[in-house]
Design a protein around this motif. Structure first.
Motif, PDB file in Angstrom:
ATOM      1  N   LYS A  79       0.817  -1.197   0.000  1.00 48.45           N
ATOM      2  CA  LYS A  79       0.000   0.000   0.000  1.00 48.45           C
ATOM      3  C   LYS A  79       0.860   1.259   0.000  1.00 48.45           C
ATOM      4  O   LYS A  79       0.587   2.235  -0.717  1.00 48.45           O
ATOM      5  CB  LYS A  79      -0.912  -0.010   1.229  1.00 48.45           C
ATOM      6  CG  LYS A  79      -1.896   1.158   1.251  1.00 48.45           C
ATOM      7  CD  LYS A  79      -2.840   1.023   2.435  1.00 48.45           C
ATOM      8  CE  LYS A  79      -3.840   2.192   2.440  1.00 48.45           C
ATOM      9  NZ  LYS A  79      -4.767   2.101   3.581  1.00 48.45           N
ATOM     10  N   THR A  82       2.344   1.678  -3.330  1.00 44.91           N
ATOM     11  CA  THR A  82       1.317   2.158  -4.263  1.00 44.91           C
ATOM     12  C   THR A  82       1.096   3.656  -4.098  1.00 44.91           C
ATOM     13  O   THR A  82       1.037   4.402  -5.076  1.00 44.91           O
ATOM     14  CB  THR A  82      -0.007   1.419  -4.021  1.00 44.91           C
ATOM     15  OG1 THR A  82       0.212   0.002  -4.193  1.00 44.91           O
ATOM     16  CG2 THR A  82      -1.065   1.885  -5.001  1.00 44.91           C
ATOM     17  N   ILE A  83       0.999   4.081  -2.841  1.00 45.25           N
ATOM     18  CA  ILE A  83       0.809   5.520  -2.568  1.00 45.25           C
ATOM     19  C   ILE A  83       2.005   6.325  -3.057  1.00 45.25           C
ATOM     20  O   ILE A  83       1.876   7.393  -3.652  1.00 45.25           O
ATOM     21  CB  ILE A  83       0.581   5.749  -1.064  1.00 45.25           C
ATOM     22  CG1 ILE A  83      -0.756   5.127  -0.632  1.00 45.25           C
ATOM     23  CG2 ILE A  83       0.597   7.239  -0.731  1.00 45.25           C
ATOM     24  CD1 ILE A  83      -0.986   5.138   0.863  1.00 45.25           C
ATOM     25  N   GLU A  84       3.212   5.784  -2.800  1.00 47.15           N
ATOM     26  CA  GLU A  84       4.434   6.443  -3.247  1.00 47.15           C
ATOM     27  C   GLU A  84       4.461   6.566  -4.762  1.00 47.15           C
ATOM     28  O   GLU A  84       4.838   7.607  -5.326  1.00 47.15           O
ATOM     29  CB  GLU A  84       5.657   5.667  -2.745  1.00 47.15           C
ATOM     30  CG  GLU A  84       6.980   6.343  -3.095  1.00 47.15           C
ATOM     31  CD  GLU A  84       8.175   5.565  -2.570  1.00 47.15           C
ATOM     32  OE1 GLU A  84       9.307   6.006  -2.804  1.00 47.15           O
ATOM     33  OE2 GLU A  84       7.949   4.507  -1.930  1.00 47.15           O
ATOM     34  N   ALA A  85       4.053   5.465  -5.436  1.00 51.10           N
ATOM     35  CA  ALA A  85       4.012   5.486  -6.902  1.00 51.10           C
ATOM     36  C   ALA A  85       3.015   6.509  -7.405  1.00 51.10           C
ATOM     37  O   ALA A  85       3.270   7.232  -8.378  1.00 51.10           O
ATOM     38  CB  ALA A  85       3.655   4.087  -7.431  1.00 51.10           C
ATOM     39  N   GLU A  86       1.864   6.602  -6.724  1.00 48.79           N
ATOM     40  CA  GLU A  86       0.855   7.586  -7.117  1.00 48.79           C
ATOM     41  C   GLU A  86       1.378   9.005  -6.940  1.00 48.79           C
ATOM     42  O   GLU A  86       1.152   9.885  -7.781  1.00 48.79           O
ATOM     43  CB  GLU A  86      -0.410   7.383  -6.288  1.00 48.79           C
ATOM     44  CG  GLU A  86      -1.180   6.114  -6.645  1.00 48.79           C
ATOM     45  CD  GLU A  86      -2.374   5.903  -5.715  1.00 48.79           C
ATOM     46  OE1 GLU A  86      -2.486   6.675  -4.733  1.00 48.79           O
ATOM     47  OE2 GLU A  86      -3.185   4.996  -5.979  1.00 48.79           O
ATOM     48  N   HIS A  87       2.100   9.223  -5.810  1.00 45.51           N
ATOM     49  CA  HIS A  87       2.687  10.540  -5.575  1.00 45.51           C
ATOM     50  C   HIS A  87       3.717  10.881  -6.646  1.00 45.51           C
ATOM     51  O   HIS A  87       3.772  12.016  -7.143  1.00 45.51           O
ATOM     52  CB  HIS A  87       3.342  10.599  -4.193  1.00 45.51           C
ATOM     53  CG  HIS A  87       2.348  10.708  -3.068  1.00 45.51           C
ATOM     54  ND1 HIS A  87       1.209  11.462  -3.148  1.00 45.51           N
ATOM     55  CD2 HIS A  87       2.310  10.137  -1.819  1.00 45.51           C
ATOM     56  CE1 HIS A  87       0.526  11.382  -2.027  1.00 45.51           C
ATOM     57  NE2 HIS A  87       1.169  10.567  -1.195  1.00 45.51           N
ATOM     58  N   ALA A  89       3.842   9.669  -9.664  1.00 42.90           N
ATOM     59  CA  ALA A  89       3.131   9.908 -10.925  1.00 42.90           C
ATOM     60  C   ALA A  89       2.538  11.311 -10.946  1.00 42.90           C
ATOM     61  O   ALA A  89       2.609  12.028 -11.944  1.00 42.90           O
ATOM     62  CB  ALA A  89       2.039   8.863 -11.123  1.00 42.90           C
ATOM     63  N   ALA A  90       1.949  11.716  -9.793  1.00 37.71           N
ATOM     64  CA  ALA A  90       1.366  13.057  -9.702  1.00 37.71           C
ATOM     65  C   ALA A  90       2.448  14.121  -9.825  1.00 37.71           C
ATOM     66  O   ALA A  90       2.269  15.135 -10.518  1.00 37.71           O
ATOM     67  CB  ALA A  90       0.619  13.207  -8.378  1.00 37.71           C
TER      68      ALA A  90
END
Length: 257
Positions: A79, A82-87, A89-90
């Motif tokens: 998780k 995943t959050i790190e990857a989303e950050h 990407a953002a």
């Protein structure tokens, strides 16, 4: 030989004593086997065996808990990743957007600078053309000024200026013809006036270098010269214009005319 008194097909029933005896024998055999397999100097008892088997069950519970913790930790890590990857990407999207905005601003600025340079170049070209035109105009004026003849402010200069005007107007006459008549009529005095002849008696005395009466001066005045009858050039030119009309040329006048 003993006879089998038990009935065929039936098993004898074990009493409680028999069951306890069998259990005791089994237990004793297991203990003996464990004692024989133990290393030298080791002491193995039923309690030790019990104590050695108890932790096995406990260890099983511990392993099950560890597996649960590991599973829980892996889910949390996943998780977090995943959050790190989303950050990331953002952040990448924001950086790309910022870069695109900067590129667009740079392009707009370059276009504005190019337009400004083009406008400045056009203005500079117009200024150069205007300056060149002004320079050519100034040069023409200077050339005209340089090429313009100058005349001395004396009898010689007056005669020569009058001859140039007469030539441009098609009025005949020569330097000699003008000079001889001027000397006879006024002795070269542009302010001379006759106050005794018939014209003077009639109230229209002859005036100037060639002694012209006012009506004649007015009738034969040449454009571009002064309207002052005493002006040397205007007086000579008007008199020569009259002589050309009456006698063909001032050169043909040898007396009062």
């Amino acid at each position: 030989m003993l006879k089998n008194i038990a009935a065929r097909g039936r098993s004898p029933k074990l009493t409680k004593l028999h069951k306890y005896s069998v259990a005791g024998v089994a237990t004793l055999g297991a203990a003996t086997l464990a004692f024989s397999l133990a290393p030298g100097g080791s002491h193995t008892t039923t309690d030790a065996a019990a104590s050695s088997t108890a932790p096995v069950a406990y260890s099983g519970k511990q392993i099950k808990g560890v597996e649960s913790d590991v599973a829980g930790t892996s889910a949390a890590d996943l998780k977090a990743k995943t959050i790190e990857a989303e950050h990331k990407a953002a952040d990448s999207a924001a950086a790309a957007k910022k870069k695109a905005a900067a590129a667009a601003a740079a392009k707009k600025k370059a276009a504005a600078e190019a337009a400004a340079k083009k406008k400045a170049a056009k203005k500079a070209a117009a200024d150069r053309a205007k300056a060149a035109a002004a320079s050519r105009s100034t040069q023409r004026i200077k050339m005209q000024t340089v090429s313009a003849k100058t005349y001395a402010n004396n009898l010689d200069g007056w005669i020569r200026e009058s001859l140039d005007i007469m030539k441009s107007k098609g009025i005949p006459g020569s330097y000699h013809g003008l000079h001889k008549n001027i000397m006879r009529e006024s002795s070269g005095n542009p302010m001379a006036i006759n106050d005794w002849d018939i014209n003077a008696i009639n109230g229209i005395p002859s005036k100037g270098l060639l002694q012209v009466i006012p009506p004649t001066f007015k009738a034969y005045h040449v454009a571009g010269t002064s309207w002052n009858i005493y002006d040397p050039v205007a007086n000579i030119t008007a008199a020569c214009n009259y002589a050309a009309d009456k006698y063909g040329s001032m050169d043909n006048v040898n007396s009062a005319y």
